[in-house]
Design a protein around this motif. Structure first.
Motif, PDB file in Angstrom:
ATOM      1  N   LEU A   1       1.764   6.714  -6.686  1.00 41.64           N
ATOM      2  CA  LEU A   1       0.645   7.490  -7.219  1.00 41.64           C
ATOM      3  C   LEU A   1       0.803   8.963  -6.870  1.00 41.64           C
ATOM      4  N   ALA A   2       1.206   9.240  -5.610  1.00 42.83           N
ATOM      5  CA  ALA A   2       1.351  10.634  -5.195  1.00 42.83           C
ATOM      6  C   ALA A   2       2.397  11.331  -6.055  1.00 42.83           C
TER       7      ALA A   2
ATOM      8  N   VAL B   1      -2.540   7.802 -13.296  1.00 43.47           N
ATOM      9  CA  VAL B   1      -2.792   7.480 -11.885  1.00 43.47           C
ATOM     10  C   VAL B   1      -4.164   6.844 -11.727  1.00 43.47           C
ATOM     11  N   ILE B   2      -5.151   7.373 -12.438  1.00 40.54           N
ATOM     12  CA  ILE B   2      -6.499   6.808 -12.326  1.00 40.54           C
ATOM     13  C   ILE B   2      -6.510   5.386 -12.877  1.00 40.54           C
TER      14      ILE B   2
ATOM     15  N   THR C   1       9.716   5.825   6.210  1.00 34.94           N
ATOM     16  CA  THR C   1      10.666   6.934   6.131  1.00 34.94           C
ATOM     17  C   THR C   1      12.123   6.496   6.065  1.00 34.94           C
TER      18      THR C   1
ATOM     19  N   LEU D   1       1.113  11.761  -9.709  1.00 37.05           N
ATOM     20  CA  LEU D   1       0.097  12.807  -9.796  1.00 37.05           C
ATOM     21  C   LEU D   1       0.741  14.181  -9.650  1.00 37.05           C
ATOM     22  N   ASN D   2       1.757  14.235  -8.798  1.00 35.55           N
ATOM     23  CA  ASN D   2       2.481  15.496  -8.615  1.00 35.55           C
ATOM     24  C   ASN D   2       3.116  15.948  -9.924  1.00 35.55           C
TER      25      ASN D   2
ATOM     26  N   PHE E   1       0.835  -1.203   0.000  1.00 36.16           N
ATOM     27  CA  PHE E   1       0.000   0.000   0.000  1.00 36.16           C
ATOM     28  C   PHE E   1       0.867   1.249   0.000  1.00 36.16           C
ATOM     29  N   MET E   2       1.822   1.295   0.933  1.00 38.91           N
ATOM     30  CA  MET E   2       2.616   2.509   1.071  1.00 38.91           C
ATOM     31  C   MET E   2       3.375   2.775  -0.228  1.00 38.91           C
TER      32      MET E   2
ATOM     33  N   PHE F   1       0.964   4.014  -2.819  1.00 37.59           N
ATOM     34  CA  PHE F   1       0.549   5.367  -2.464  1.00 37.59           C
ATOM     35  C   PHE F   1       1.622   6.385  -2.868  1.00 37.59           C
ATOM     36  N   MET F   2       2.882   6.059  -2.550  1.00 39.30           N
ATOM     37  CA  MET F   2       3.982   6.972  -2.888  1.00 39.30           C
ATOM     38  C   MET F   2       4.097   7.125  -4.405  1.00 39.30           C
TER      39      MET F   2
ATOM     40  N   ALA G   1      -5.023   3.171 -10.349  1.00 35.41           N
ATOM     41  CA  ALA G   1      -5.942   2.940  -9.227  1.00 35.41           C
ATOM     42  C   ALA G   1      -6.998   1.915  -9.615  1.00 35.41           C
ATOM     43  N   ILE G   2      -7.494   2.007 -10.851  1.00 34.73           N
ATOM     44  CA  ILE G   2      -8.498   1.033 -11.304  1.00 34.73           C
ATOM     45  C   ILE G   2      -7.882  -0.361 -11.312  1.00 34.73           C
TER      46      ILE G   2
END
Lengths: 474, 508
Positions: A391-392, A403-404, A460, A395-396, A384-385, A388-389, A407-408
């Motif tokens: 995608l973030a 990204v979408i 981190t 998207l940035n 997940f992490m 998430f990173m 996600a799909i």
């Protein structure tokens, strides 16, 4: 020449030589296992000791920096875990065990040299060293059933491998023709002004193909399902995890070259390949019955996710890609640990063979569930992490559509991961044999689960290390 | 951190989240099924007791988030471990902690196989549910929101009924599919806020552009509407409810569904107010559709669990109606109705579970006329059924009344359409009651049925206590809402111009 710079590789090479000597005597097979494990762990330790060394070797063709040393440690750690997981080598005949370990070591050596290579020919030799060892490992499977599946797999593997290598060499010739150098550093500066030329773009894209093949990116994925299925469980464990780390490392090295203005066609290519890999991998995995095949297709999808980090061409993206592929290594190893342990005589497992695993071995069932949910990207696990990173970061950089789509894909993939967990947890164990789990396997599975959770909850430190590693490249 | 009142004493909120988690880890080492049951009961009771000071020490005069805790988690992306509760989440937290011991009691004999794993799943559920209601950081929220899927999936898939595979996978796929775009929206919010933040309170009032708000709202809406579930996203609910074990149904109905409506209140309204205005009329009509559809479908059910499941669709329709009329009566009524539905529907699922343990059937006709043999049981059932149809003097009456008052204040036509929902509720609940208590001359043979034992009475009694308490004196519950709800309404504001004009067109 400072021999310390080459220490981890030398240590591994010594291990390979010892294994070679052991393979000469008929009694050597028994001792090979322990020897291999000792040398793998030793390589990892020596990698850690020489982690901060820097320098160049072999007429500047071989560069030692934090990035390469760190990846060598991860590779050696991966090798050690693979050896622990496949301790019994159920799928390999007794008399070739020493040779099996020998080629496993040679392949890892090739990968370790690969991440330090900063010259095209060195890079090519390192890549081939690792590939040819793998080509030999696939048909070494003990063929009790007489299906000769491994032969077909080996032929496919080598044919696709040779084609990918050929394309890569062709691309290298373009780059050399354009710049007159084979050193990556000089190549980088000389390519900058001519990056917009089609020859440069085509050349770079073709060089990348060699690593697409290793990482199993669409359309260089055709070998994946058959090789995963045909090779013994232990070999697949290795193929599915360790080489991908090196492939991502090299793709990052190559990506630094396309960061120039005019490199956008290669970026677009990466976007397209990423989307195709995700969709192809996830959709094909939905219908698989053989668990190794399923993990193979899932690996193609994950290669697509990793490209999501690389194609943003930034330090954050590279670091996230490294973080994700390291996490993928751990998650994948956890799943393959269960496969190797459950398979009674080293044969392939259908997903239904995991029936009632929660009763046959609660620990393995838990490991499998953690691994599968992590691969699916459910928190609090590393999958997940990492996602998430990725995608973030993407998207940035403005890749909203990508990204979408990613996600799909997460939503599509959950079905097949979940059905494995369902079989392991909700079916009755009747008609399936009990599973004997060695204490060492138990220890490794607990460790892998802890790493999966720790990397997911506390990303981190790992991210910081990855960031400082990729900073070396920029 | 001006939105947070930091808690310098005992970290109540972290303790509430991690106590069940630690309890679950220790449970792994427990020998024997009874030890597992007792230990889980102890852990949940201690958690419940620990949550009571939240109510006593709650400051009624501020809308700020209280009992706050703030720790840096992932500095690179400005992700923090921020916890805090306000009037909107306080009651939901208490509902969760107080309900969990009853779930353990209610599954005492119902769960016979794999008791330890079941209890571990229950405790993990408690951790993630409390986390969802307390998290003030979007990433932290999402972690709890998604992590909850795993134990809930296992609860249905392992201990469920005959069609558990279908129901559990449908539940998982629906909820996950809803929340993947939520993740994209969360990242988009982060990237569009200045300074970049995942902090929920800091994202409120950022003044995002209307187009951006519309997209974010839609992504949030899809995730929350599936969770509530709103018509037409409700089809996973009856399947999951029917197949889940009693405790699973209770958790699902009482707490999980509230996460969706809580999401509307916590995210959609304050973060995307302009989009809320735009979509408000559509959501009001969807709520009405849910109320009527749930009522009519419940009227036709033969399976008692299915009947209550469809009644949930109707009740949750009232909640979303109350939220989106956007006035203080409506929202306060909606929050109270969330609590009421948690108490009443939870109790009804317990009641169905109790007869199922005796007869291994949930068919309405199979249980006709058991009033004669189980008088205590039908007494409880009667009270909870009356509460479910919002009979005056019970908790749901107060909530539904407030929602309707808010609805009429907003728009008479919309509210008038909700009235048949109340009548339908009376129809299907009385149909259930009449059959179960008296039945007909052709009742099946019930000899041998024993009435409720002490444990079962202890399970139901607290719920009945709250039914009557909220019904007769709702002020202790409503007073914690006022300040927070009013603050929420100022955050939403009523923007002049475009959105309102469209809204006027949609609702006559």
């Amino acid at each position: 020449m400072n021999i310390m710079l080459f220490a981890p590789e030398l240590f591994l090479l010594t291990g390979a030589l010892v294994l070679f000597l052991l393979s000469l005597s008929p009694a050597g097979a028994g001792r090979a296992r322990t020897t291999a494990l000792v040398f793998a762990i030793g390589t990892m330790v020596s990698g850690l000791v020489f982690l901060n060394f820097e320098g160049t070797l072999f007429y500047n063709a071989y560069q030692i920096d934090f990035f390469s040393q760190l990846i060598k440690v991860i590779l050696a750690a991966g090798l050690a875990v693979v050896l622990l997981i496949g301790r019994k080598l159920k799928g390999i005949a007794d008399e070739v065990r020493a040779e099996y370990y020998l080629f496993l070591f040679m392949s890892t050596l090739g990968l370790m040299m690969l991440v330090s290579s900063v010259e095209l020919l060195t890079l090519f030799i390192a890549l081939e060293l690792s590939s040819y060892s793998l080509y030999l490992l696939v048909p070494m499977r003990d063929d009790r059933a007489g299906s000769r599946l491994q032969m077909e797999a080996a032929v496919k593997y080598i044919l696709f491998g040779v084609v990918a290598t050929g394309i890569m060499l062709f691309g290298m010739s373009y780059l050399f023709g354009l710049t007159g150098t084979t050193y990556l550093g000089e190549l980088l500066t000389r390519l900058q002004p001519i990056m917009a030329q089609p020859a440069a773009i085509v050349g770079l894209a073709m060089v990348m193909c060699g690593f697409f093949y290793k990482l199993a990116v669409f359309p260089f994925h055709f070998w994946v399902p058959d090789v995963y299925q045909g090779a013994s469980n232990e070999t697949t464990t290795f193929i599915a995890s360790v080489p991908k780390i090196a492939a991502v490392a090299l793709l990052i090295r190559m990506a630094t070259m396309i960061a120039a203005p005019g490199g956008w066609p290669v970026v677009n290519l990466l976007v397209v390949l990423s989307v195709l890999s995700m969709f192809y991998g996830n959709l094909a995995a939905l219908v698989q019955k053989d668990i190794k095949r399923m993990l193979g297709f899932s690996g193609i999808a994950h290669a697509g996710y990793v490209l999501l980090g690389i194609l943003t061409l930034g330090q954050a993206g590279y670091a996230t890609a490294m973080y994700y592929i390291t996490g993928y290594l751990v998650m994948n190893l956890a799943c393959f640990l269960v496969i190797c342990a459950v398979s009674p005589k080293g044969e392939n497992l259908q997903i239904d063979d995991l029936s009632g695993l929660h009763q046959r071995s609660p620990l393995l069932a838990l490991t499998l569930a953690v691994g599968m949910f992590a691969l699916a990207g459910i928190p609090p696990f590393v999958g997940f992490m990492g996602k998430f990173m990725l995608l973030a970061n993407a998207l940035n950089e403005g890749y909203l559509t990508l990204v979408i789509l990613a996600a799909i894909n997460t939503a599509i993939s959950i079905f097949y991961y979940l059905s494995v967990v369902r079989v392991a947890y909700t079916t009755s164990p009747e008609g399936y044999p009990a599973v004997q789990v060695a204490p060492a396997t138990k220890l490794v599975s607990v460790l892998l689960m802890l790493v999966i959770i720790a990397m997911g909850i506390l990303p981190t430190p790992v991210l910081e290390i990855a960031t400082s590693a990729v900073r070396v490249l920029l | 951190m001006d939105f947070l009142i930091l808690n310098n004493g005992f970290p109540y909120l972290s303790a509430l989240i991690f106590l069940p988690l630690i309890g679950a880890l220790l449970l792994l080492a427990m020998p024997g099924d009874n030890a597992c049951r007792n230990w889980t009961l102890i852990v949940t009771v201690v958690t419940a007791l620990l949550s009571l000071p939240l109510y006593w020490n709650f400051d009624l005069t501020t809308h700020l988030y209280q009992f706050g805790e703030h720790h840096v988690w992932i500095p690179g992306l400005n992700i923090n471990y921020t916890l805090g509760i306000d009037g909107i989440s306080l009651l939901l937290v208490l509902l969760t902690t107080l309900l969990m011991p009853l779930c353990v009691l209610g599954s005492w004999r119902y769960i016979e196989k794999r008791v330890k794993e079941f209890m571990v799943c229950l405790l993990l559920m408690e951790t993630s549910m409390l986390g969802v209601f307390m998290a003030l950081d979007l990433v932290l929220f999402y972690v709890f929101w998604e992590a909850m899927l795993i134990p809930m999936y296992l609860l249905i898939a392992v201990w469920g009924g005959p069609r558990k595979t279908y129901a559990s996978i449908k539940f998982f796929l629906y909820t996950l599919a809803g929340s993947v775009l939520l993740l994209v929206a969360i990242i988009a919010l982060y990237l569009n806020s200045a300074p970049h933040t995942f902090s929920i309170p800091q994202l409120m009032g950022q003044g995002f552009s209307t187009t951006f708000q519309l997209w974010v709202f839609l992504a949030f809406f899809l995730a929350f509407a599936i969770k509530v579930p709103m018509f037409p996203f409700h089809t996973w609910l009856p399947a999951a409810h029917v197949e889940a074990p009693t405790a699973g149904s209770v958790i699902l109905a009482s707490v999980l569904l509230k996460m969706g409506t809580y999401g509307f209140l916590r995210f959609c309204l304050p973060i995307t107010p302009a989009a809320t205005m735009t979509f408000m009329p559509y959501i009001l009509w969807l709520s009405i559709a849910g109320i009527l559809y749930g009522g009519f479908t419940a009227l036709a059910q033969q399976d008692m669990k299915k009947l209550i499941a469809y009644s949930s669709v109707g009740h949750m329709g009232f909640v979303t109606l109350g939220i989106f009329v956007l006035n203080s009566q409506g929202i306060e009524g909606a929050i109270l109705q969330m609590i009421n539905h948690g108490i009443t529907t939870g109790a009804l699922f317990f009641c169905v579970g109790m007869v199922y343990e005796r007869t291994h059937s949930r068919e309405l006709s199979r249980h006709a006329g058991i009033g004669k043999y189980m008088p205590v049981y039908v007494t409880f059932l009667a009270f909870f059924s009356l509460s479910s149809l919002a009979f005056p003097g019970t908790n749901s009456f107060v909530g539904e009344f407030l929602v309707l008052v808010g609805g009429f204040a907003k728009n008479k036509v919309v509210a008038a359409f909700a009235i048949p929902g109340a009548v339908l509720a009376a129809a299907y609940m009385f149909r259930l009651l009449q059959r179960v208590i008296w039945g007909s001359p052709q009742n099946p043979d019930h000899t041998g049925l024993v009435d409720l034992n002490t444990r079962e009475i202890v399970t139901l009694a607290p719920l009945l206590f709250f039914v009557l308490w909220i019904g007769l004196s709702p002020e202790p519950f409503l007073k914690v809402l006022h300040v927070s709800v009013n603050h929420l309404l100022t955050q939403v504001g009523t923007l002049p111009g475009g959105p309102m004009a469209v809204a006027k067109l949609m609702i006559p």
